[in-house]
Design a protein around this motif. Structure first.
Motif, PDB file in Angstrom:
ATOM      1  N   ALA A 188       0.844  -1.198   0.000  1.00 35.21           N
ATOM      2  CA  ALA A 188       0.000   0.000   0.000  1.00 35.21           C
ATOM      3  C   ALA A 188       0.880   1.250   0.000  1.00 35.21           C
ATOM      4  O   ALA A 188       1.899   1.302   0.672  1.00 35.21           O
ATOM      5  CB  ALA A 188      -0.911   0.000   1.218  1.00 35.21           C
ATOM      6  N   ARG A 189       0.487   2.242  -0.756  1.00 39.60           N
ATOM      7  CA  ARG A 189       1.183   3.526  -0.793  1.00 39.60           C
ATOM      8  C   ARG A 189       0.154   4.639  -0.665  1.00 39.60           C
ATOM      9  O   ARG A 189      -0.979   4.496  -1.102  1.00 39.60           O
ATOM     10  CB  ARG A 189       1.952   3.713  -2.107  1.00 39.60           C
ATOM     11  CG  ARG A 189       3.077   2.710  -2.330  1.00 39.60           C
ATOM     12  CD  ARG A 189       4.204   2.915  -1.325  1.00 39.60           C
ATOM     13  NE  ARG A 189       5.296   1.996  -1.528  1.00 39.60           N
ATOM     14  CZ  ARG A 189       5.462   0.847  -0.894  1.00 39.60           C
ATOM     15  NH1 ARG A 189       4.574   0.436  -0.021  1.00 39.60           N
ATOM     16  NH2 ARG A 189       6.506   0.092  -1.123  1.00 39.60           N
ATOM     17  N   ALA A 190       0.559   5.742  -0.049  1.00 45.07           N
ATOM     18  CA  ALA A 190      -0.327   6.892   0.137  1.00 45.07           C
ATOM     19  C   ALA A 190       0.264   8.072  -0.623  1.00 45.07           C
ATOM     20  O   ALA A 190       1.231   8.682  -0.160  1.00 45.07           O
ATOM     21  CB  ALA A 190      -0.473   7.219   1.617  1.00 45.07           C
ATOM     22  N   PRO A 191      -0.295   8.403  -1.783  1.00 49.40           N
ATOM     23  CA  PRO A 191       0.240   9.524  -2.563  1.00 49.40           C
ATOM     24  C   PRO A 191       0.267  10.832  -1.773  1.00 49.40           C
ATOM     25  O   PRO A 191       1.130  11.674  -2.003  1.00 49.40           O
ATOM     26  CB  PRO A 191      -0.714   9.623  -3.753  1.00 49.40           C
ATOM     27  CG  PRO A 191      -1.325   8.266  -3.869  1.00 49.40           C
ATOM     28  CD  PRO A 191      -1.388   7.726  -2.466  1.00 49.40           C
ATOM     29  N   ALA A 192      -0.635  10.991  -0.816  1.00 49.39           N
ATOM     30  CA  ALA A 192      -0.671  12.222  -0.024  1.00 49.39           C
ATOM     31  C   ALA A 192       0.549  12.346   0.888  1.00 49.39           C
ATOM     32  O   ALA A 192       0.848  13.428   1.372  1.00 49.39           O
ATOM     33  CB  ALA A 192      -1.948  12.265   0.812  1.00 49.39           C
ATOM     34  N   LEU A 193       1.248  11.240   1.120  1.00 47.84           N
ATOM     35  CA  LEU A 193       2.416  11.274   2.000  1.00 47.84           C
ATOM     36  C   LEU A 193       3.717  11.348   1.207  1.00 47.84           C
ATOM     37  O   LEU A 193       4.742  10.813   1.613  1.00 47.84           O
ATOM     38  CB  LEU A 193       2.420  10.046   2.920  1.00 47.84           C
ATOM     39  CG  LEU A 193       1.305  10.022   3.958  1.00 47.84           C
ATOM     40  CD1 LEU A 193       1.380   8.760   4.790  1.00 47.84           C
ATOM     41  CD2 LEU A 193       1.350  11.256   4.845  1.00 47.84           C
ATOM     42  N   GLN A 194       3.679  12.030   0.074  1.00 46.18           N
ATOM     43  CA  GLN A 194       4.884  12.262  -0.706  1.00 46.18           C
ATOM     44  C   GLN A 194       5.095  13.759  -0.831  1.00 46.18           C
ATOM     45  O   GLN A 194       4.191  14.546  -0.563  1.00 46.18           O
ATOM     46  CB  GLN A 194       4.753  11.606  -2.086  1.00 46.18           C
ATOM     47  CG  GLN A 194       4.707  10.092  -2.002  1.00 46.18           C
ATOM     48  CD  GLN A 194       4.560   9.437  -3.363  1.00 46.18           C
ATOM     49  OE1 GLN A 194       4.334  10.098  -4.360  1.00 46.18           O
ATOM     50  NE2 GLN A 194       4.689   8.129  -3.393  1.00 46.18           N
ATOM     51  N   GLY A 195       6.271  14.158  -1.213  1.00 49.56           N
ATOM     52  CA  GLY A 195       6.573  15.572  -1.396  1.00 49.56           C
ATOM     53  C   GLY A 195       6.684  16.320  -0.086  1.00 49.56           C
ATOM     54  O   GLY A 195       6.831  15.732   0.983  1.00 49.56           O
ATOM     55  N   VAL A 196       6.595  17.638  -0.170  1.00 49.37           N
ATOM     56  CA  VAL A 196       6.786  18.500   0.995  1.00 49.37           C
ATOM     57  C   VAL A 196       5.695  18.276   2.044  1.00 49.37           C
ATOM     58  O   VAL A 196       5.983  18.177   3.239  1.00 49.37           O
ATOM     59  CB  VAL A 196       6.826  19.988   0.570  1.00 49.37           C
ATOM     60  CG1 VAL A 196       6.900  20.899   1.788  1.00 49.37           C
ATOM     61  CG2 VAL A 196       8.014  20.235  -0.337  1.00 49.37           C
ATOM     62  N   ARG A 197       4.447  18.178   1.608  1.00 49.69           N
ATOM     63  CA  ARG A 197       3.358  17.949   2.572  1.00 49.69           C
ATOM     64  C   ARG A 197       3.514  16.622   3.276  1.00 49.69           C
ATOM     65  O   ARG A 197       3.284  16.516   4.477  1.00 49.69           O
ATOM     66  CB  ARG A 197       2.004  18.003   1.879  1.00 49.69           C
ATOM     67  CG  ARG A 197       1.600  19.392   1.506  1.00 49.69           C
ATOM     68  CD  ARG A 197       0.209  19.414   0.939  1.00 49.69           C
ATOM     69  NE  ARG A 197      -0.173  20.776   0.631  1.00 49.69           N
ATOM     70  CZ  ARG A 197      -1.110  21.105  -0.199  1.00 49.69           C
ATOM     71  NH1 ARG A 197      -1.798  20.178  -0.832  1.00 49.69           N
ATOM     72  NH2 ARG A 197      -1.396  22.367  -0.420  1.00 49.69           N
ATOM     73  N   GLY A 198       3.890  15.599   2.549  1.00 45.93           N
ATOM     74  CA  GLY A 198       4.111  14.283   3.147  1.00 45.93           C
ATOM     75  C   GLY A 198       5.264  14.305   4.142  1.00 45.93           C
ATOM     76  O   GLY A 198       5.190  13.709   5.209  1.00 45.93           O
ATOM     77  N   ALA A 199       6.337  15.018   3.774  1.00 45.75           N
ATOM     78  CA  ALA A 199       7.485  15.137   4.677  1.00 45.75           C
ATOM     79  C   ALA A 199       7.082  15.872   5.952  1.00 45.75           C
ATOM     80  O   ALA A 199       7.478  15.489   7.063  1.00 45.75           O
ATOM     81  CB  ALA A 199       8.631  15.855   3.981  1.00 45.75           C
ATOM     82  N   PHE A 200       6.294  16.940   5.800  1.00 45.12           N
ATOM     83  CA  PHE A 200       5.832  17.692   6.967  1.00 45.12           C
ATOM     84  C   PHE A 200       4.967  16.806   7.867  1.00 45.12           C
ATOM     85  O   PHE A 200       5.134  16.786   9.084  1.00 45.12           O
ATOM     86  CB  PHE A 200       5.049  18.929   6.525  1.00 45.12           C
ATOM     87  CG  PHE A 200       4.600  19.782   7.674  1.00 45.12           C
ATOM     88  CD1 PHE A 200       5.481  20.640   8.316  1.00 45.12           C
ATOM     89  CD2 PHE A 200       3.291  19.721   8.123  1.00 45.12           C
ATOM     90  CE1 PHE A 200       5.068  21.418   9.383  1.00 45.12           C
ATOM     91  CE2 PHE A 200       2.863  20.498   9.192  1.00 45.12           C
ATOM     92  CZ  PHE A 200       3.754  21.352   9.822  1.00 45.12           C
ATOM     93  N   ALA A 201       4.059  16.048   7.261  1.00 47.34           N
ATOM     94  CA  ALA A 201       3.185  15.159   8.034  1.00 47.34           C
ATOM     95  C   ALA A 201       3.998  14.081   8.742  1.00 47.34           C
ATOM     96  O   ALA A 201       3.783  13.811   9.935  1.00 47.34           O
ATOM     97  CB  ALA A 201       2.138  14.518   7.123  1.00 47.34           C
ATOM     98  N   ALA A 202       4.957  13.477   8.031  1.00 45.81           N
ATOM     99  CA  ALA A 202       5.792  12.443   8.648  1.00 45.81           C
ATOM    100  C   ALA A 202       6.616  13.028   9.788  1.00 45.81           C
ATOM    101  O   ALA A 202       6.758  12.410  10.847  1.00 45.81           O
ATOM    102  CB  ALA A 202       6.707  11.810   7.606  1.00 45.81           C
ATOM    103  N   GLY A 203       7.141  14.220   9.599  1.00 44.59           N
ATOM    104  CA  GLY A 203       7.915  14.871  10.660  1.00 44.59           C
ATOM    105  C   GLY A 203       7.065  15.183  11.879  1.00 44.59           C
ATOM    106  O   GLY A 203       7.499  14.990  13.013  1.00 44.59           O
TER     107      GLY A 203
END
Length: 139
Positions: free
Chosen positions: A15-30
């Protein structure tokens, strides 16, 4: 622990979540990593899951994870102070860091990308299950 374990199992299943990629994804993961680090001491898995979800190679992941780890630990020391350890404990910490760096360097070019990815996910799953177990034990 449940959150980390569930997320790891989802990523391991493909499973992959496209919303958790890029700058927004990095911010959410952080943000999730910071919350989990301060509440349960398991901030690393969120960053690992972000990297796997984003398709990072090991060569991309390692320096970014190291930089992130230095920042998180610097903020932890700033907030909580330097740990009060004995001299031998500090030597053990230094030996562990040195041994990890030497072994990691030696294995970096020998471990296939897929095996490294699986190892990261299994370590994240172990962290999640450990946090879950500690939480349940404390009830």
């Amino acid at each position: 622990g449940t959150l980390v374990s569930g997320a790891v199992l989802l990523v391991m299943s493909g499973a992959r979540a496209p919303a958790l990629q890029g700058v927004r994804g990095a911010f959410a993961a952080g943000a999730v990593s910071g919350f989990m680090n301060s509440s349960a001491g398991v901030g690393g898995p969120a960053v690992s899951l972000y990297a796997v979800n984003a398709g990072w190679t090991t060569r991309e992941f390692v320096p970014n994870a190291q930089f992130y780890g230095v920042l998180v630990n610097a903020f932890s020391i700033a907030a909580k102070g330097v740990p009060r350890l004995t001299g031998p404990a500090w030597l053990l910490v230094a030996a562990g860091i040195t041994a990890g760096a030497v072994v990691g360097r030696a294995l970096a070019d020998r471990v296939p990308e897929q095996r490294a990815r699986r190892t990261v996910l299994l370590l994240a799953l172990a962290d999640g299950l450990t946090a879950l177990g500690k939480g349940l034990w404390g009830l």
